[in-house]
Design a protein around this motif. Structure first.
Motif, short mmCIF file in Angstrom:
data_model
loop_
_atom_site.label_atom_id
_atom_site.label_comp_id
_atom_site.label_asym_id
_atom_site.label_seq_id
_atom_site.Cartn_x
_atom_site.Cartn_y
_atom_site.Cartn_z
N VAL A 2 0.89 -1.08 0.19
CA VAL A 2 0.12 -0.11 0.07
C VAL A 2 1.00 1.17 -0.07
O VAL A 2 0.70 2.13 -0.85
N LEU A 3 1.90 1.37 1.10
CA LEU A 3 2.68 2.32 1.12
C LEU A 3 3.35 2.53 -0.10
O LEU A 3 4.01 3.82 -0.44
N LEU A 4 3.92 1.54 -0.79
CA LEU A 4 4.84 1.76 -2.17
C LEU A 4 4.17 2.59 -3.23
O LEU A 4 4.94 3.38 -3.92
N GLN A 5 2.92 2.61 -3.08
CA GLN A 5 1.96 3.56 -4.31
C GLN A 5 2.34 4.85 -3.94
O GLN A 5 2.45 5.66 -4.83
N PHE A 6 2.49 5.29 -2.73
CA PHE A 6 2.67 6.64 -2.41
C PHE A 6 4.22 7.22 -2.78
O PHE A 6 4.46 8.36 -2.69
N VAL A 7 5.18 6.24 -3.10
CA VAL A 7 6.37 6.62 -3.59
C VAL A 7 6.75 6.09 -4.89
O VAL A 7 7.83 6.19 -5.17
N ASN A 8 5.62 5.81 -5.53
CA ASN A 8 5.92 5.31 -6.86
C ASN A 8 5.34 6.22 -7.71
O ASN A 8 4.01 6.68 -8.05
N ILE A 9 6.32 6.74 -8.69
CA ILE A 9 6.23 7.94 -9.51
C ILE A 9 5.16 7.59 -10.54
O ILE A 9 4.24 8.45 -10.94
N LYS A 10 5.22 6.23 -10.84
CA LYS A 10 4.31 5.58 -12.13
C LYS A 10 2.93 5.99 -11.61
O LYS A 10 1.93 6.30 -12.34
N ALA A 11 2.73 5.46 -10.33
CA ALA A 11 1.41 5.72 -9.90
C ALA A 11 0.81 7.02 -9.75
O ALA A 11 -0.41 7.43 -9.86
N TRP A 12 1.64 8.09 -9.19
CA TRP A 12 1.41 9.26 -9.07
C TRP A 12 1.06 9.94 -10.54
O TRP A 12 0.04 10.59 -10.59
N LEU A 13 1.91 9.65 -11.54
CA LEU A 13 1.55 9.99 -12.90
C LEU A 13 0.26 9.61 -13.35
O LEU A 13 -0.50 10.34 -13.71
N LEU A 14 0.03 8.15 -13.30
CA LEU A 14 -1.34 7.72 -13.83
C LEU A 14 -2.49 8.32 -13.03
O LEU A 14 -3.27 9.03 -13.53
N ALA A 15 -2.33 8.74 -11.53
CA ALA A 15 -3.39 9.28 -10.65
C ALA A 15 -3.53 10.42 -11.09
O ALA A 15 -4.77 10.99 -11.41
N LEU A 16 -2.58 11.45 -11.44
CA LEU A 16 -2.77 12.97 -11.64
C LEU A 16 -3.21 12.99 -12.99
O LEU A 16 -4.01 13.86 -13.34
N THR A 17 -2.85 12.21 -14.04
CA THR A 17 -3.48 12.20 -15.38
C THR A 17 -4.80 11.92 -15.40
O THR A 17 -5.69 12.67 -16.10
#
Length: 199
Positions: A112-127
């Motif tokens: 779960v916490l890995l998602q918060f430091v995963n830039i690919k996850a951030w980019l997808l969520a922001l997009t």
């Protein structure tokens, strides 16, 4: 949500969910080293963590991260450091018995916490927030459509990669195959970390 927008969402979700990244690489490696059952904790953690990340981005936290360069840099640094550490641990595992020890344990909350430091996850969520949710009069209804779709894709992609890893498990147990497989997966994690440096 119009059909054209929904189709575009499905295309983006497919492209980004099923391409290799930290989550799919770890799902594969965990299942290959420890079996599908133990890997399922991580596989289930990915959609939970990603859903929380998407909800935070939809609530405005994503915009705050984008607007605060030091915060974005800290997230990247943590993500890169964690991926390199995982790659090192993985590259040292040459036998299934070692994988069953504490060396290869990545549990639910770590996933779960890995998602918060995963830039690919951030980019997808922001997009997704920028393209399908933010600034729309029906943003809550759109979020109610987008969230389950993305949860399904996050689960399906990681389950597919984990299943592939589990199918390879017995073949990898012979000779030095597991060591070279783990080193290849570690290299993918390191390459992801290098990619994160440039984003």
């Amino acid at each position: 949500m119009p059909l054209t927008e929904f189709t575009a969402l499905l295309a983006l979700a497919t492209a980004l969910s099923f391409t290799p990244g930290p989550n799919t690489t770890l799902s594969t490696a965990l299942a290959a080293n420890r079996g599908l059952g133990p890997a399922m904790r991580f596989v289930l953690a990915v959609p939970v963590g990603w859903a929380a990340l998407l909800l935070l981005c939809a609530g405005g936290v994503g915009a705050a991260v984008v607007a605060a360069p030091m915060l974005r840099l800290a997230i990247k640094a943590l993500g890169i450091g964690y991926l390199v550490w995982l790659a090192w641990k993985l590259s040292q595992t040459s036998q299934l018995a070692e994988a069953d020890s504490s060396r290869m344990r990545v549990g639910f909350w770590q996933g779960v916490l890995l998602q918060f430091v995963n830039i690919k996850a951030w980019l997808l969520a922001l997009t997704i927030v920028a393209g399908w949710i933010a600034g729309r009069p029906d943003s809550l209804q759109r979020l109610a459509v987008v969230l389950p779709v993305m949860l399904a894709f996050a689960f399906a992609s990681n389950f597919l990669y984990a299943s592939t890893g589990a199918l390879l498990r017995h073949w990898l147990a012979r000779g030095a195959r597991l060591l070279w497989f783990n080193r290849t997966m570690a290299l993918v994690l390191v390459l992801t970390a290098v990619w994160m440096v440039g984003t």
